[in-house]
Enzyme design. Structure first.
Site, PDB file in Angstrom:
ATOM      1  CG  ASP A  79       3.122  -0.835  54.724  1.00 48.05           C
ATOM      2  OD1 ASP A  79       3.529  -1.029  55.799  1.00 48.05           O
ATOM      3  OD2 ASP A  79       2.189  -0.569  55.193  1.00 48.05           O
ATOM      4  CB  THR A 134      -6.548   5.824  55.252  1.00 45.79           C
ATOM      5  OG1 THR A 134      -6.220   4.293  55.521  1.00 45.79           O
ATOM      6  CG2 THR A 134      -8.281   6.191  55.424  1.00 45.79           C
TER       7      THR A 134
HETATM    8 ZN   LIG Z   1       0.007  -0.995  58.235  1.00 47.64          ZN
END
Ligand SMILES: [Zn+2]
Length: 406
Positions: free
Chosen positions: A82, A234
């Site tokens: 990522d 998150t």
């Molecule tokens: Zn991202």
């Protein structure tokens, strides 16, 4: 072996209007929690490793565990790199075992973003690995301090998206339509009309970063408009932190504090899998998507006109040079254990996938090594590429029956 081709996986999701969760993991508790959720939900899943998290763990140490978890899983899994910043980091991620990579060059101008992305796509496609590009700017970074969102949100333009995907050959596109990385106060307003136009114009699986904090109904509309991969971190991080805080008053050490983390991560990831429609899809994906199938390039050979030190030098040089080629997982050099073996030496080069057979042969580093060091000294030899055997369920059952009878 439940690793599958990520392009096939996301195209299945795109065609069937659901989204696969790409969950960023930051350690073994997250890894186990995410896999547990996927197995409980019978969902395909993407294990995601963000370059911005590499301060928190050693990528090369964690990757073998991630691969082991993927191979052992009863559900289809892809391993994604990522937010890769450079061509080198994308190459390294592929050579470590990632079978999808994201290029994060959206802060550059469009022409620069296109040329950088194109370089990564060329490299990755030669390894059989699909690429996620990004256009527009999803503010903030993956990670802690998630309340801070440096930079201004820039929405993805439909026309630029069309040009970008056409010129780069990116397989998936991360779009900016109002989400931000990290936490938000209140719900973001999302530009669904823009998303719908991008989807009509491109026809490739779209990706949303900054999934935390969206309403259930917003996820539904994202997926209805072409989003097939949702990056999510998150909320997992918050659930894990909450689990740790809940143990603060307990006596006990580190393991006591961490005790609830895996389940907290699993619970939140499972909620997402049900919400995004990936739950219950594992069997279809396993049936319809190509397995991720490593290839081994084997050479057994004898040498002419080289002493032991010379042979050793050629092998060391080969290990050094060849292991930097995109798509090369491992270079093993060996020497026969029996004195009178028909062939004295071996090379075993593990490729990420069959696509590497050609790109490896044509790679300048391989050509230089083969022409100047290897071929001039290699005598009689045998060279074969092997693809990992993929037992079908039926074949596996037969073999079991056979061996039981024997
Ligand atoms: Zn991202």
């Amino acid at each position: 072996m439940a690793l599958v081709n990520m392009k096939d996986m996301l195209e299945h999701a795109y065609r069937n209007r659901y989204a696969v969760g790409a969950f960023d993991l930051v350690g073994l508790e997250f890894l186990e929690g995410i896999i547990q959720a996927a197995e409980d939900c019978r969902a395909p899943v993407i294990l995601s490793l963000a370059e911005s998290h590499f301060d928190h763990y050693d990528f090369e140490l964690l990757m073998p565990a991630v691969e082991a978890a993927a191979e052992r899983a009863a559900v289809p899994v892809a391993i994604h790199f990522d937010h890769g910043a450079t061509l080198d980091s994308a190459t390294r991620a592929i050579n470590q075992g990632c079978n999808g990579v994201m290029v994060d060059a959206s802060m550059l101008s469009l022409p620069e973003n296109i040329s950088h992305t194109k370089a990564v796509v060329d490299m990755a496609h030669a390894c059989g690995v699909p690429v996620e590009g990004e256009l527009g700017y999803v503010a903030g970074v993956e990670g802690e301090n998630a309340e801070h969102h440096p930079g201004e949100l820039v929405f993805t333009s439909v026309e630029e998206a069309r040009v970008y995907v056409q010129r780069t050959g990116a397989d998936f596109l991360a779009v900016s339509i109002g989400t931000v990385h990290g936490r938000l106060k209140g719900r973001p307003r999302l530009d669904f009309q823009r998303l719908a136009r991008i989807n009509d114009a491109l026809g490739v699986p779209l990706v949303i970063h900054g999934g935390t904090g969206l309403a259930d109904e917003q996820f539904g509309r994202l997926i209805a408009n072409g989003v097939a991969k949702i990056n999510y971190y998150t909320a997992l991080s918050d659930a894990a932190a909450e689990a740790v805080r809940g143990k603060m008053d307990d006596d006990g050490g580190y393991t006591t504090l961490l005790h609830g983390v895996r389940d907290a991560v699993a619970q939140e990831a499972a909620r997402c899998m049900r919400l995004w429609g990936s739950a219950g899809r594992a069997a279809e994906v396993l049936m319809q998507c190509r397995p991720w199938q490593p290839v081994e390039h084997l050479i057994i050979y004898n040498v002419q006109g080289l002493d032991e030190a010379g042979v050793e030098y050629v092998m060391a040089e080969g290990r050094r040079v060849l292991s930097t080629i995109p798509g090369v997982r491992r270079v093993f050099t060996g020497e026969a254990m029996k004195d009178r073996a028909t062939y004295r030496y071996s090379w075993l080069v593990r490729f990420t996938s069959r696509e590497v057979i050609d790109s490896y042969r044509e790679h300048p580093a391989h050509k230089a090594f083969a022409n100047h060091l290897f071929r001039p000294h290699a005598g009689e030899r045998i060279s074969i590429d092997f693809q990992e055997t993929q037992p079908t369920l039926q074949a596996a059952t037969n073999v079991e029956a056979e061996s039981l009878r024997a």
